[in-house]
Write a protein that holds these residues in place. Structure first.
Motif, PDB file in Angstrom:
ATOM      1  N   GLU A 144      42.793  42.777  41.485  1.00 60.43           N
ATOM      2  CA  GLU A 144      44.142  42.412  41.949  1.00 60.43           C
ATOM      3  C   GLU A 144      44.313  42.750  43.429  1.00 60.43           C
ATOM      4  N   GLN A 204      45.391  31.456  42.596  1.00 64.16           N
ATOM      5  CA  GLN A 204      45.325  32.863  42.222  1.00 64.16           C
ATOM      6  C   GLN A 204      44.436  33.094  40.997  1.00 64.16           C
ATOM      7  N   GLY A 205      44.475  32.188  40.028  1.00 66.42           N
ATOM      8  CA  GLY A 205      43.667  32.353  38.825  1.00 66.42           C
ATOM      9  C   GLY A 205      42.181  32.323  39.139  1.00 66.42           C
ATOM     10  N   PHE A 234      41.282  35.403  41.356  1.00 64.64           N
ATOM     11  CA  PHE A 234      41.281  36.654  40.589  1.00 64.64           C
ATOM     12  C   PHE A 234      40.037  36.715  39.696  1.00 64.64           C
ATOM     13  N   GLY A 235      39.708  35.600  39.056  1.00 60.48           N
ATOM     14  CA  GLY A 235      38.518  35.554  38.201  1.00 60.48           C
ATOM     15  C   GLY A 235      37.258  35.863  38.992  1.00 60.48           C
ATOM     16  N   THR A 279      42.387  40.217  45.439  1.00 63.29           N
ATOM     17  CA  THR A 279      43.072  38.914  45.438  1.00 63.29           C
ATOM     18  C   THR A 279      44.242  38.928  46.423  1.00 63.29           C
ATOM     19  N   MET A 327      29.766  32.041  39.093  1.00 62.52           N
ATOM     20  CA  MET A 327      31.209  31.775  39.183  1.00 62.52           C
ATOM     21  C   MET A 327      31.498  30.650  40.176  1.00 62.52           C
ATOM     22  N   PHE A 362      37.370  39.539  39.994  1.00 63.39           N
ATOM     23  CA  PHE A 362      37.163  40.361  38.793  1.00 63.39           C
ATOM     24  C   PHE A 362      35.688  40.371  38.416  1.00 63.39           C
ATOM     25  N   MET A 363      35.047  39.242  38.568  1.00 62.52           N
ATOM     26  CA  MET A 363      33.637  39.155  38.213  1.00 62.52           C
ATOM     27  C   MET A 363      32.776  39.973  39.165  1.00 62.52           C
ATOM     28  N   TRP A 400      31.480  35.362  28.862  1.00 59.72           N
ATOM     29  CA  TRP A 400      32.032  36.093  30.007  1.00 59.72           C
ATOM     30  C   TRP A 400      31.376  37.465  30.133  1.00 59.72           C
ATOM     31  N   ARG A 412      31.970  27.716  37.493  1.00 58.02           N
ATOM     32  CA  ARG A 412      33.394  27.758  37.163  1.00 58.02           C
ATOM     33  C   ARG A 412      34.248  27.150  38.274  1.00 58.02           C
ATOM     34  N   LEU A 438      42.731  41.291  28.904  1.00 58.13           N
ATOM     35  CA  LEU A 438      42.993  40.258  29.903  1.00 58.13           C
ATOM     36  C   LEU A 438      42.714  38.849  29.394  1.00 58.13           C
ATOM     37  N   MET A 439      41.703  38.721  28.546  1.00 59.09           N
ATOM     38  CA  MET A 439      41.353  37.384  28.076  1.00 59.09           C
ATOM     39  C   MET A 439      42.376  36.951  27.033  1.00 59.09           C
TER      40      MET A 439
END
Lengths: 172, 187
Positions: free
Chosen positions: B46, B28-29, B32-33, B49, B137, B36-37, B122, B141, B112-113
């Motif tokens: 959200e 999920q992390g 979501f990242g 995701t 990403m 979000f990007m 970021w 990442r 959020l961060m």
């Protein structure tokens, strides 16, 4: 080698097959050139920072929300199998009535045919044959054909209605 | 292929729905990242995701378990994110104000961060064009190979390399213009 060329080579080198000597020359230039030095430091910092790029944290209840939606998704088809919608129920009932109408029409036409045959036979038997011994083409009063004709008309109406009635229903 | 993922997926296919929660927790992390990007707003990310996980669950039969799970999941999330961006454009909605421009203070992002570190990088990545930031990403990442990133994005490997090269050049130029100390980026 110009500064722009050297920096472009350094940026693109990880993703392209440039001759090693040319890439090393670009690095040498950037390290020794005062104008390129800061760009090189920045490029190295970006390259070092990207793999550890931090992402914002997801909502803590995300797992619960996803599992709830999955449960919903599982339940929806089951509900659909168990309980047809009101529209589907109405459609089923309607189809059944049209089916009955078609069947009733067929039965009425068959009965009408049987009755009319009996009427004509009876008419010949009771009116024509005893009187003339043969049929001269003149019809006299005899058993009525009214009932078979009414049944035939009603049967055909029911049959045609049963066939084409469902087509009039608008689609959902 | 991650053996743990394979076990969980087999369990889910056998009917153990709760086992899918392990995959949700595991990814999920990252997902979501990524979302979000691309969509650049928290509520949208959200939604994406959640939708991606639900779609992955309902289409698990289409997943080839000889391949890693995350790239397949990321492909779904990227498609959903792109659809969301397209519908936003079709509705002529303005993009979210935060993180769109490098100079704009990203309020939602600050909330959020979980720490200060990494925000500068970021924000700079979030200000890149859509294709570049998504490629960054996936490759940096999420540590996908160039080939996997290309499959997720639906482009060729060459295109991904071009996107990554341009992203690095844009990031370097951005930090040179804003005079941010390279040490701040690296942290």
């Amino acid at each position: 080698m110009t500064c722009a060329h050297a920096l472009a080579l350094i940026d693109v080198a990880p993703f392209a097959d440039y001759p090693q000597a040319e890439v090393e020359a670009a690095w040498d230039h950037a390290r020794q050139c005062g104008a390129c030095r800061r760009s090189l430091d920045t490029a190295e910092a970006v390259a070092a920072g990207l793999p550890s790029l931090r992402a914002p944290a997801a909502a803590p209840d995300l797992t619960t929300a996803v599992l709830a939606r999955i449960a919903e998704a599982n339940a929806a088809p089951a509900r659909a199998r168990q309980a047809p919608t009101a529209a589907a129920r109405t459609a089923t009932r309607s189809d059944r009535w049209w089916g009955w109408a078609t069947s009733a029409g067929v039965v009425a036409v068959v009965v009408s045919a049987v009755l009319s045959k009996h009427s004509v036979d009876a008419w010949f038997t009771s009116v024509v044959t005893p009187r003339f011994g043969w049929f001269d083409g003149t019809l006299d009063a005899g058993p009525s054909m009214t009932t078979p004709m009414i049944l035939l008309a009603a049967g055909l109406t029911l049959y045609v209605s049963g066939l084409f009635g469902p087509l009039k229903r608008p689609h959902a | 292929v991650n053996a743990a993922d394979r076990e969980v997926i087999r369990a889910v296919r056998r009917g153990d729905r709760e086992a899918f929660g392990l995959l949700v927790q595991r990814y999920q992390g990252r997902l979501f990242g990524l979302a979000f990007m691309i969509v650049r707003d928290q509520a949208g990310a959200e939604d994406v995701t959640q939708d991606a996980f639900v779609r992955a669950y309902t289409r698990l039969d289409h997943y080839d378990d000889r391949r890693p799970f995350y790239p397949w999941l990321a492909t779904i999330a990227v498609r959903l994110s792109q659809n969301r961006l397209r519908s936003r454009v079709a509705r002529r909605e303005d993009p979210p104000p935060d993180t769109t421009e490098p100079g704009v203070r990203p309020v939602a992002l600050d909330l959020l961060m979980d720490d200060e570190r990494g925000r500068a990088l970021w924000r700079a990545v979030a200000a890149l064009p859509s294709g570049e930031r998504t490629a960054v990403m996936l490759y940096y990442r999420d540590e996908l190979s160039i080939g996997d990133a290309a499959r997720v994005l639906g482009v060729t490997s060459g295109t991904v390399k071009t996107l990554l090269f341009r992203a690095r050049r844009h990031l370097r130029e951005h930090f040179e213009q804003t005079a941010i100390d390279p040490g701040e980026i690296r942290r």
